[in-house]
Design a protein around this motif. Structure first.
Motif, PDB file in Angstrom:
ATOM      1  N   TYR A  36      46.869  32.126  21.677  1.00 45.01           N
ATOM      2  CA  TYR A  36      46.838  31.292  22.873  1.00 45.01           C
ATOM      3  C   TYR A  36      47.876  31.808  23.857  1.00 45.01           C
ATOM      4  CZ  TYR A  36      47.690  27.367  25.972  1.00 45.01           C
ATOM      5  OH  TYR A  36      47.860  26.587  27.090  1.00 45.01           O
ATOM      6  N   ALA A  71      43.019  24.931  20.357  1.00 39.32           N
ATOM      7  CA  ALA A  71      43.573  23.710  20.946  1.00 39.32           C
ATOM      8  C   ALA A  71      44.772  23.211  20.141  1.00 39.32           C
ATOM      9  CB  ALA A  71      42.496  22.632  21.030  1.00 39.32           C
ATOM     10  N   LYS A  72      44.657  23.282  18.836  1.00 35.42           N
ATOM     11  CA  LYS A  72      45.779  22.841  17.989  1.00 35.42           C
ATOM     12  C   LYS A  72      46.954  23.802  18.116  1.00 35.42           C
ATOM     13  CE  LYS A  72      43.064  20.335  14.536  1.00 35.42           C
ATOM     14  NZ  LYS A  72      42.684  20.256  13.097  1.00 35.42           N
ATOM     15  N   SER A  84      53.102  23.598  22.851  1.00 37.24           N
ATOM     16  CA  SER A  84      53.608  22.665  23.865  1.00 37.24           C
ATOM     17  C   SER A  84      54.664  21.731  23.283  1.00 37.24           C
ATOM     18  CB  SER A  84      52.463  21.855  24.469  1.00 37.24           C
ATOM     19  OG  SER A  84      51.944  20.923  23.545  1.00 37.24           O
ATOM     20  N   ARG A  85      54.541  21.431  22.013  1.00 41.09           N
ATOM     21  CA  ARG A  85      55.507  20.555  21.342  1.00 41.09           C
ATOM     22  C   ARG A  85      56.716  21.318  20.805  1.00 41.09           C
ATOM     23  NH1 ARG A  85      51.292  16.734  17.880  1.00 41.09           N
ATOM     24  NH2 ARG A  85      50.669  15.394  19.638  1.00 41.09           N
ATOM     25  N   ALA A 117      47.681  25.517  20.809  1.00 36.30           N
ATOM     26  CA  ALA A 117      48.278  25.235  22.114  1.00 36.30           C
ATOM     27  C   ALA A 117      49.154  23.986  22.061  1.00 36.30           C
ATOM     28  CB  ALA A 117      47.179  25.066  23.167  1.00 36.30           C
ATOM     29  N   LEU A 118      48.690  22.980  21.335  1.00 39.17           N
ATOM     30  CA  LEU A 118      49.464  21.740  21.206  1.00 39.17           C
ATOM     31  C   LEU A 118      50.769  22.005  20.455  1.00 39.17           C
ATOM     32  CD1 LEU A 118      49.516  18.708  21.779  1.00 39.17           C
ATOM     33  CD2 LEU A 118      48.345  18.365  19.581  1.00 39.17           C
ATOM     34  N   LYS A 119      50.679  22.796  19.414  1.00 38.58           N
ATOM     35  CA  LYS A 119      51.874  23.149  18.643  1.00 38.58           C
ATOM     36  C   LYS A 119      52.888  23.862  19.540  1.00 38.58           C
ATOM     37  CE  LYS A 119      53.235  25.601  14.417  1.00 38.58           C
ATOM     38  NZ  LYS A 119      53.637  24.422  13.611  1.00 38.58           N
ATOM     39  N   TYR A 173      47.314  27.196  12.841  1.00 35.52           N
ATOM     40  CA  TYR A 173      45.949  26.746  13.002  1.00 35.52           C
ATOM     41  C   TYR A 173      45.061  27.891  13.491  1.00 35.52           C
ATOM     42  CZ  TYR A 173      48.564  22.384  13.082  1.00 35.52           C
ATOM     43  OH  TYR A 173      49.408  21.361  12.771  1.00 35.52           O
ATOM     44  N   ASP A 195      56.870  23.060  18.233  1.00 37.40           N
ATOM     45  CA  ASP A 195      56.859  22.690  16.824  1.00 37.40           C
ATOM     46  C   ASP A 195      56.984  23.946  15.954  1.00 37.40           C
ATOM     47  OD1 ASP A 195      54.412  21.200  14.582  1.00 37.40           O
ATOM     48  OD2 ASP A 195      56.597  21.321  14.453  1.00 37.40           O
TER      49      ASP A 195
END
Length: 129
Positions: free
Chosen positions: A58, A106-107, A113-114, A109-111, A102, A116
């Motif tokens: 990503y 999408a997951k 952004s957080r 990208a979320l990781k 992942y 994490d």
């Protein structure tokens, strides 16, 4: 666990740099590797991430088309190729790693952004003038 970034430096606008992140003391395969950056006075932001066990990656929208990720699993190393650098790209760039990853973009990208990620490097400075 040690993450060592290299490749930063000073370039003129429009120039290119390739950052490297070598990981040691860590199960590199089937994990997440990410690149972040932090400019003075700003929050650390996720730039790109990839799953080392496959082709999922990503790139954040604000650098898409200019930055690219690659990896060399034999060297436990990920690279961030940065082209057409602009002054707004000036920041400390950090490499990060995490065992949880992942194959879903999408997951991933979320990781990113957080922020994490459990392991972080010391950073390498990129200055664009």
């Amino acid at each position: 666990v040690q993450l060592v970034e290299s490749g930063g430096g000073s370039v003129q606008a429009g120039g290119s740099l390739t950052l490297s992140c070598e990981v040691s003391g860590y199960t590199y395969t089937s994990s997440c590797m990410g690149w972040f950056r932090q400019a003075p006075g700003k929050e650390r932001e996720g730039v790109a991430a990839l799953y080392t066990g496959g082709g999922t990656s990503y790139i954040a929208d604000f650098v898409k088309g200019r930055f690219a990720l690659s990896r060399d699993n034999a060297k436990n190393t990920v690279y961030l190729q940065m082209n057409d650098l602009q002054p707004e790209d000036t920041a400390m760039y950090y490499c990060a790693a995490d065992a949880t990853c992942y194959t879903d973009v999408a997951k991933l990208a979320l990781k990113l952004s957080r922020r994490d990620f459990g392991y972080w490097g010391q950073g390498t400075q990129v200055t664009v003038s």
